[in-house]
Design an enzyme around this catalytic site. Structure first.
Site, PDB file in Angstrom:
ATOM      1  N   ASP A 252       0.844  -1.192   0.000  1.00  7.74           N
ATOM      2  CA  ASP A 252       0.000   0.000   0.000  1.00  7.74           C
ATOM      3  C   ASP A 252       0.881   1.246   0.000  1.00  7.74           C
ATOM      4  OD1 ASP A 252      -2.226   1.731   0.508  1.00  7.74           O
ATOM      5  OD2 ASP A 252      -1.809   1.594   2.666  1.00  7.74           O
TER       6      ASP A 252
ATOM      7  N   ASP B 222      -0.245   5.045   1.042  1.00 12.37           N
ATOM      8  CA  ASP B 222      -0.426   5.969   2.176  1.00 12.37           C
ATOM      9  C   ASP B 222      -0.379   5.213   3.495  1.00 12.37           C
ATOM     10  OD1 ASP B 222      -0.778   8.207   0.496  1.00 12.37           O
ATOM     11  OD2 ASP B 222      -2.860   7.606   0.142  1.00 12.37           O
TER      12      ASP B 222
ATOM     13  N   ASP C   1      -1.933  -0.569   5.954  1.00 12.73           N
ATOM     14  CA  ASP C   1      -2.236  -0.063   7.295  1.00 12.73           C
ATOM     15  C   ASP C   1      -3.735  -0.019   7.587  1.00 12.73           C
ATOM     16  OD1 ASP C   1      -2.348   2.009   5.296  1.00 12.73           O
ATOM     17  OD2 ASP C   1      -2.628   3.437   6.925  1.00 12.73           O
TER      18      ASP C   1
HETATM   19 MG   LIG Z   1      -2.860   3.058   3.551  1.00 11.65          MG
END
Ligand SMILES: [Mg+2]
Length: 193
Positions: free
Chosen positions: A17, A19, A148
């Protein structure tokens, strides 16, 4: 490097991922807040408790937080998460396939082009070829997704195992393997050994 050997044994497609894993979204917001709105009480990075940053602020400040990340130049100027570039380079160098798998903001005029700029500037040109843009990560094939966001849902039953990239706002999530760019080698060794 002997400790590393299990990483080489089984080929993996690793989706990373952007961000909160490679690009430090929260630090980017805090830096812009400090610069543009010094009167706002900034929530320190380690006190972040919700995935969406605006919910960590009083409701009346949510529009201001949104205006920070909706602005032109925000995504392009995000600081890199320390160790991220080195981590994905090392996984790639170990013979695996690494892709950057990201969901751009759906209503953001600048987010998508700025993500490409960010990758070029912070990871290098070769990574431009490894960007996967999607609205639904469950449709993307791979062995691992490092992300995240604790809740990744979509149209398919994902093929990948979701490895949670530890951030303060996902510390309460149980039942998933986790890693950070400090300990990723140990986690991948444990996974593939
Ligand atoms: Mg993310």
């Amino acid at each position: 490097m002997l400790f590393n050997i299990a990483i080489f044994l089984v080929f993996m497609i690793v989706l990373a991922d952007m961000d909160g894993v490679l690009a430090w979204f929260d630090l980017g917001v805090n830096l812009k807040l400090a610069e543009q709105y010094p009167q706002v009480n900034i929530v320190p990075l380690e006190k972040r408790s919700t995935f969406y940053i605006q919910y960590d602020y009083p409701a009346e400040q949510a529009p201001l937080i949104q205006s920070i990340y909706m602005a032109e130049g925000f995504y392009r100027s995000l600081p890199p998460v320390p160790g991220g570039r080195e981590g994905i380079e090392e996984i790639l160098g170990a013979g695996h396939d690494v892709r950057i798998c990201t969901v751009p903001h759906p209503n953001h005029r600048y987010c998508l082009p700025e993500k490409y700029l960010w990758v070029e500037q912070n990871l290098g040109e070769k990574w431009l070829d490894r960007i996967i843009i999607t609205r639904d990560k469950t449709l993307i094939r791979g062995h691992l997704l490092i992300d995240d966001n604790s809740e990744i849902t979509g149209a398919a039953v994902p093929e990948w195992e979701h490895i949670l990239y530890t951030q303060p706002y996902n510390l309460g999530v149980k039942g998933k393997r986790r890693l950070t760019w400090d300990n990723w080698r140990d986690v991948l060794v444990e996974l593939r050994a």
